[in-house]
Write a protein that holds these residues in place. Structure first.
Motif, PDB file in Angstrom:
ATOM      1  N   HIS A   1       0.842  -1.194   0.000  1.00 38.86           N
ATOM      2  CA  HIS A   1       0.000   0.000   0.000  1.00 38.86           C
ATOM      3  C   HIS A   1       0.877   1.244   0.000  1.00 38.86           C
ATOM      4  CE1 HIS A   1      -3.941  -1.900   0.729  1.00 38.86           C
ATOM      5  NE2 HIS A   1      -3.214  -2.840   1.278  1.00 38.86           N
TER       6      HIS A   1
ATOM      7  N   LYS B   1      -5.635   8.156   4.510  1.00 43.80           N
ATOM      8  CA  LYS B   1      -6.178   6.917   3.967  1.00 43.80           C
ATOM      9  C   LYS B   1      -7.064   6.241   4.996  1.00 43.80           C
ATOM     10  CE  LYS B   1      -6.590   2.798   2.072  1.00 43.80           C
ATOM     11  NZ  LYS B   1      -7.534   2.521   0.963  1.00 43.80           N
TER      12      LYS B   1
ATOM     13  N   ASN C   1     -10.301   0.199   4.781  1.00 44.65           N
ATOM     14  CA  ASN C   1     -11.578  -0.446   4.480  1.00 44.65           C
ATOM     15  C   ASN C   1     -11.542  -1.880   4.993  1.00 44.65           C
ATOM     16  OD1 ASN C   1     -12.871   1.699   3.257  1.00 44.65           O
ATOM     17  ND2 ASN C   1     -12.144   1.175   1.209  1.00 44.65           N
TER      18      ASN C   1
ATOM     19  N   THR D   1     -13.234   2.181   8.062  1.00 43.39           N
ATOM     20  CA  THR D   1     -14.599   2.034   7.559  1.00 43.39           C
ATOM     21  C   THR D   1     -14.954   0.554   7.497  1.00 43.39           C
ATOM     22  OG1 THR D   1     -14.393   4.011   6.185  1.00 43.39           O
ATOM     23  CG2 THR D   1     -16.154   2.472   5.616  1.00 43.39           C
TER      24      THR D   1
ATOM     25  N   ALA E   1     -16.651  -1.828   5.512  1.00 46.18           N
ATOM     26  CA  ALA E   1     -17.151  -1.836   4.137  1.00 46.18           C
ATOM     27  C   ALA E   1     -18.069  -3.011   3.852  1.00 46.18           C
ATOM     28  CB  ALA E   1     -15.977  -1.850   3.156  1.00 46.18           C
TER      29      ALA E   1
ATOM     30  N   ASP F   1     -13.474  -7.837  -3.992  1.00 43.64           N
ATOM     31  CA  ASP F   1     -13.609  -6.397  -3.777  1.00 43.64           C
ATOM     32  C   ASP F   1     -12.208  -5.805  -3.571  1.00 43.64           C
ATOM     33  OD1 ASP F   1     -14.076  -3.805  -2.919  1.00 43.64           O
ATOM     34  OD2 ASP F   1     -15.781  -4.350  -1.660  1.00 43.64           O
ATOM     35  N   GLU F   2     -11.695  -5.134  -4.588  1.00 40.44           N
ATOM     36  CA  GLU F   2     -10.337  -4.602  -4.532  1.00 40.44           C
ATOM     37  C   GLU F   2     -10.183  -3.459  -3.539  1.00 40.44           C
ATOM     38  OE1 GLU F   2      -9.036  -3.624  -8.435  1.00 40.44           O
ATOM     39  OE2 GLU F   2      -9.085  -5.711  -9.164  1.00 40.44           O
ATOM     40  N   SER F   3     -11.281  -2.908  -3.062  1.00 40.03           N
ATOM     41  CA  SER F   3     -11.196  -1.790  -2.119  1.00 40.03           C
ATOM     42  C   SER F   3     -10.936  -2.247  -0.688  1.00 40.03           C
ATOM     43  CB  SER F   3     -12.491  -0.969  -2.154  1.00 40.03           C
ATOM     44  OG  SER F   3     -13.563  -1.667  -1.504  1.00 40.03           O
ATOM     45  N   ILE F   4     -11.070  -3.558  -0.422  1.00 41.56           N
ATOM     46  CA  ILE F   4     -10.904  -4.062   0.944  1.00 41.56           C
ATOM     47  C   ILE F   4      -9.422  -4.112   1.313  1.00 41.56           C
ATOM     48  CG2 ILE F   4     -11.267  -6.026   2.486  1.00 41.56           C
ATOM     49  CD1 ILE F   4     -13.814  -4.502   1.731  1.00 41.56           C
ATOM     50  N   ASP F   5      -9.069  -3.422   2.385  1.00 43.68           N
ATOM     51  CA  ASP F   5      -7.686  -3.404   2.867  1.00 43.68           C
ATOM     52  C   ASP F   5      -7.406  -4.494   3.892  1.00 43.68           C
ATOM     53  OD1 ASP F   5      -6.864  -0.908   1.514  1.00 43.68           O
ATOM     54  OD2 ASP F   5      -8.331   0.028   2.856  1.00 43.68           O
TER      55      ASP F   5
ATOM     56  N   LYS G   1      -5.831 -11.107   0.285  1.00 37.10           N
ATOM     57  CA  LYS G   1      -6.288 -10.174   1.307  1.00 37.10           C
ATOM     58  C   LYS G   1      -5.408 -10.202   2.548  1.00 37.10           C
ATOM     59  CE  LYS G   1      -9.702  -8.702  -1.085  1.00 37.10           C
ATOM     60  NZ  LYS G   1      -9.544  -7.366  -1.719  1.00 37.10           N
TER      61      LYS G   1
END
Length: 353
Positions: free
Chosen positions: A8, A17, A20, A45, A47, A80-84, A107
């Motif tokens: 990241h 940042k 998520n 967040t 998500a 879901d590529e937005s999940i950190d 992930k």
């Protein structure tokens, strides 16, 4: 822009940042020990939530109203590529398979305790994470118990001199609450995982371990009692628990060459959470002065000093803070791979003949 050790981008500000987060599992643990703390952090967040069954519980409706997506397929998180960060809060028997699926799917993973049952499983998951440059760590929230933080502070200040003996107890009175199951389902893995981790975080891997693990309420039930000595060169660290303590032991007793510290009461976060008092409320998780630990020591003049030590405030959400720093800013993990393996080995060896 630099890239950190988990792939990241490094950011100039802690809050630029948002992390998520997605959860696998939506039971009591998720809603008591995880989500209430994440809600108090502006840089995180929630998500997604994946659970085998979905209903219209108030907790679900509240999260959906703020944008959290609920579903029943773990692939929704993987795709879901937005999940950190994916957080595994399933029943313990599913930790290994679930964490492996998420890691193979690319992930970062934070997994509830006990992480897995065997060192072999732990090594496999650690290797996958390292090969894929992913964050992987157990949710050792009791590193941020107020009583543990207070004991740690007393030790670090040097009041006690050289440590000789330290004991932590986890006592309950549940004389009829026994059940059948496997070793992984008993008190040693369930309670011992936290206490062993606390000791290893303080003192490292023990030189040897002496085990007494038993079922006391029903011979055919899973273990509900243990007293286990972690032996170090000049220190015995004992972790103990029972489910038939009508009168509890002190939570902590620490003996050193110059003094003794006794902390009778447990962290108050769990007690507050159980009655619906949430993080962020004034006084949450705080001890009263009557609950402070008692320190007795001799100073350099030979004077005997007795005083109460105010309790350091605990905060289970600090595990998430450390995960944020590792994933976003490349900091070392709170629980190292070596500590993960040391804890699991200590647990697993308790049942080896």
């Amino acid at each position: 822009m630099k890239v950190n050790s988990y792939g990241h981008p490094h950011l100039t500000s802690y809050y630029e940042k948002k992390l998520n987060i997605a959860y696998v599992g939506f039971g009591k643990s998720t809603n008591r020990y995880h989500i209430p703390y994440v809600k108090t952090r502006d840089n995180m967040t929630i998500a997604r939530v994946v659970n085998r069954t979905l209903g219209k519980r108030p907790e679900q409706a509240e999260l959906e109203a703020t944008g959290t997506i609920f579903s029943t397929d773990i692939n929704d998180i993987i795709n879901d590529e937005s999940i950190d960060l994916a957080v595994v809060v399933t029943p313990a028997f599913a930790h290994y398979d679930t964490a492996k699926q998420l890691l193979l799917g690319g992930k970062n993973v934070l997994c509830d305790k006990p992480l897995v049952e065997t060192v072999e499983e732990a090594k496999e998951l650690i290797n996958i994470a390292n090969e894929k440059n992913l964050f992987f760590m157990p949710f050792q929230n009791r590193r941020f118990d107020s009583d543990f933080l207070t004991v740690k502070k007393v030790i670090e200040t040097g009041y006690l001199g050289d440590l000789v003996d330290i004991t932590v107890n986890m006592d309950h009175y549940r004389p009829n609450d026994f059940s059948e199951g496997e070793n992984f389902d008993g008190a040693w893995y369930g309670h011992g995982v936290h206490m062993v981790d606390q000791m290893i975080s303080l003192f490292g891997t023990p030189e040897s371990v002496q085990y007494d693990i038993r079922a006391t309420r029903d011979y055919d039930s899973v273990d509900d009692y243990f007293s286990v000595n972690l032996m170090y060169p000049k220190l015995r660290a004992t972790v103990a628990a029972t489910e038939v303590a009508a009168l509890s032991h002190p939570k902590w007793i620490v003996y050193g060459t110059r003094g003794t510290f006794v902390k009778n009461d447990v962290d108050q976060q769990e007690n507050d959470l159980k009655v619906g008092i949430m993080p962020g409320v004034d006084g949450f998780g705080c001890d009263t002065p009557a609950d402070f630990g008692l320190l007795t020591y001799y100073n350099t003049n030979g004077d005997r000093i007795v005083k109460h030590i105010p309790t350091v405030t605990g905060d289970y959400g600090r595990v998430y803070d450390t995960a944020y720093e590792s994933i976003i800013n490349g900091a070392d993990k709170l629980v190292s791979d070596e500590q993960i393996l040391s804890v699991i080995a200590t647990l697993e060896n308790g049942f080896k003949k």
